[in-house]
Motif scaffolding. Sequence first.
Motif, PDB file in Angstrom:
ATOM      1  N   ALA A   1      -3.245  -1.570 -13.526  1.00 39.12           N
ATOM      2  CA  ALA A   1      -1.746  -1.672 -13.435  1.00 39.12           C
ATOM      3  C   ALA A   1      -1.196  -1.079 -12.271  1.00 39.12           C
ATOM      4  N   VAL A   2      -1.694  -0.303 -11.782  1.00 41.40           N
ATOM      5  CA  VAL A   2      -1.231   0.379 -10.517  1.00 41.40           C
ATOM      6  C   VAL A   2      -1.173  -0.518  -9.445  1.00 41.40           C
TER       7      VAL A   2
ATOM      8  N   LEU B   1       1.561   0.009   2.262  1.00 42.70           N
ATOM      9  CA  LEU B   1       3.063   0.325   2.088  1.00 42.70           C
ATOM     10  C   LEU B   1       3.445   1.409   3.131  1.00 42.70           C
ATOM     11  N   VAL B   2       2.792   2.386   3.335  1.00 39.28           N
ATOM     12  CA  VAL B   2       3.158   3.566   4.188  1.00 39.28           C
ATOM     13  C   VAL B   2       3.385   2.914   5.643  1.00 39.28           C
ATOM     14  N   VAL B   3       2.566   2.111   6.088  1.00 36.28           N
ATOM     15  CA  VAL B   3       2.539   1.399   7.566  1.00 36.28           C
ATOM     16  C   VAL B   3       3.831   0.696   7.315  1.00 36.28           C
ATOM     17  N   MET B   4       4.104  -0.146   6.371  1.00 36.41           N
ATOM     18  CA  MET B   4       5.397  -1.009   6.575  1.00 36.41           C
ATOM     19  C   MET B   4       6.826   0.051   6.604  1.00 36.41           C
ATOM     20  N   VAL B   5       6.602   0.884   5.692  1.00 34.70           N
ATOM     21  CA  VAL B   5       7.910   1.684   5.897  1.00 34.70           C
ATOM     22  C   VAL B   5       7.908   2.484   7.142  1.00 34.70           C
TER      23      VAL B   5
ATOM     24  N   LEU C   1      -7.718  -0.506  -3.063  1.00 38.26           N
ATOM     25  CA  LEU C   1      -6.503   0.209  -3.640  1.00 38.26           C
ATOM     26  C   LEU C   1      -6.089   1.007  -2.596  1.00 38.26           C
ATOM     27  N   TRP C   2      -6.868   1.799  -2.076  1.00 37.71           N
ATOM     28  CA  TRP C   2      -6.421   2.664  -0.998  1.00 37.71           C
ATOM     29  C   TRP C   2      -5.535   2.019   0.255  1.00 37.71           C
ATOM     30  N   VAL C   3      -6.262   0.954   0.424  1.00 35.43           N
ATOM     31  CA  VAL C   3      -5.630  -0.163   1.372  1.00 35.43           C
ATOM     32  C   VAL C   3      -4.260  -0.696   1.032  1.00 35.43           C
ATOM     33  N   THR C   4      -4.057  -0.901  -0.109  1.00 35.66           N
ATOM     34  CA  THR C   4      -2.829  -1.238  -0.480  1.00 35.66           C
ATOM     35  C   THR C   4      -1.797  -0.321  -0.438  1.00 35.66           C
ATOM     36  N   VAL C   5      -2.038   1.214  -0.815  1.00 35.85           N
ATOM     37  CA  VAL C   5      -1.262   2.040  -0.652  1.00 35.85           C
ATOM     38  C   VAL C   5      -0.999   2.353   0.843  1.00 35.85           C
TER      39      VAL C   5
END
Length: 599
Positions: free
Chosen positions: A462-463, A401-405, A394-398
Amino acid sequence: MTDSPSVPERVSTPGPAGKPEPDPAGEAAARGTGAEPRGMEAEPRDAEAEPRGMEAEPRDAEAEPRDAVPSPSAARPYTHVKPPHRGAQPPPARPYPEPWQQWQPRRAEPPAWLAEVRPEPPARIRTATLWSVLATALLSSLLLRDGLGVNLLLVAVPAALAAFFSAQAAGRLPRPWTLVWAVGGLALLTVPALRDAGLPTFLAVVSAAALGALALGGSRTWTGALLGLPGLFGAAGPGTVWALRGLRERAGGTRGRVAPVLRAVVVAAGLLIVFGTLFASADAAFAEILGSLTPDVSVSEGPWQGVLFALGLFGALAAAHTAASPLRWDRVTVSPGRPRGRTEWALPLIVLNLLFAAFIAVQLVVLLGGYDKVVAETGLMPAQYARQGFWQLLWVTVLVLVVMVVAGRWAPRGGARDAVLVRTVLGALGVLTLVVVASALRRMDLYVDAFGLTRLRVSVAAVELWLGLVIVLMLVAGAIGGRWLPRAVAASVGAGVLAFGLVSPDALVAERNVQRYERTGTLDSEYVRELSADAVPALDRLPEPLRSCSLRGIAVELRNGADKPWYATSLSESRARDLLAERGVRSVASCPGEYRSER
């Protein structure tokens, strides 16, 4: 006679002592004042006029006294003021302020971004807006004090009408996205009317306010989507001033019409009270219906009702003011980051993609039959192995997103080749992250099969699903353009919260735990007793005495809230009361925390 113009002869008249009297014109010429010769009509002289022969400049009302030529009449007593000569220039202005001015406090200039987002002053507030705001405040004080239910919709309708009237007066026409946000916000307010769980209700109310801010402001950028809701709260003060100004403007011409309206309202209220009391005392059924429809007004709850009245009043005024004159958050631009070189930018991301690929390869081996071997090598049970990895993924997914931005902000922008490089590297990272999301959800499913479903596990799953959806939206935006991305992400949040509330996590938790009991004979009855009324239909299928043990806590809560009016009762509560009244709940001496059947 000659052709030259004649000059009047200067005549000296004898003075009192027989001496010739001095000529005024000659003295004026000797002083250099430029007086006209005698025999011509003298023009009126202004003490502060500019010298003749020069065009007079407009005087500034705020000019300092040192810049003006003082007149003799304004001079101090016994002070000689020498008039300026013809053609003389005014004294130059001093470049430095006076000493007394250096100690004056300077007014702070507003930030540049605040000047950009500041809107035009709104038009005069309409009478329909004022009545809608008053209706919102009254309904808030009368209906919201007993809890949340369909009363939120009843309060939101006049507030939405106030915003609509204000926008119409300002000439703002509804757009498709405005209708999407408005309908989505009202749909989210149906969650408290349908479900009894607290978390879905809280998320639905907050999301409805956020979508309402988007509908009022019309923002389409990330800045508008993030700052729209705080800006709505900040509009309460200007909205109040706007309403007071409108009331003050109307008070002058409507004083003769206020008294008849007040008298009509008082007479109507008196007739309703008198005849309503008589009809209620004449028929018990009518009295019961009237009592359920009419909100109770208690003197002891006056302060709380006053707070709710103020919240409804200021909230409706903020919405109406924002609809008439919204802050232009879209004008705030965020400058892109400094582009990096291809090697400096791409190398870390390529290494990260290789790491993701290696992890996914191991996951594929586990799914294809190597799961027992991995469990044997780690020494963990299957459920423990699944639980250990879910939170990390779950933290990997979050973080992805930060890395992509951040990577998109610093990406090279030298031409078509750089664009292809950016899309390829970030696209590969997004696709690999979607596989990681699927692996995390699979681990959660294994853990739920072993230990059952809880509210926390439903929420984090869900998150994780929503994060996967955001990654898909970002991949599509990278391929075709991303001007629509902020609104799409906001719409996904609203849709996700609405689905989360309508499904009801408590009902889903109860259903999965009952299915697990039917399959394994094990149930955590201590946990299910803490669920809301949404779980009653599923828990009602359990055998006795497990059914009564599981429903005992919910039955107590429903019994304590039996006096709640209809507008503060959800549909789940009403159905649960009917079900428990039909079958009842037995009195059980003891209820174990972990129930295991003897089969």
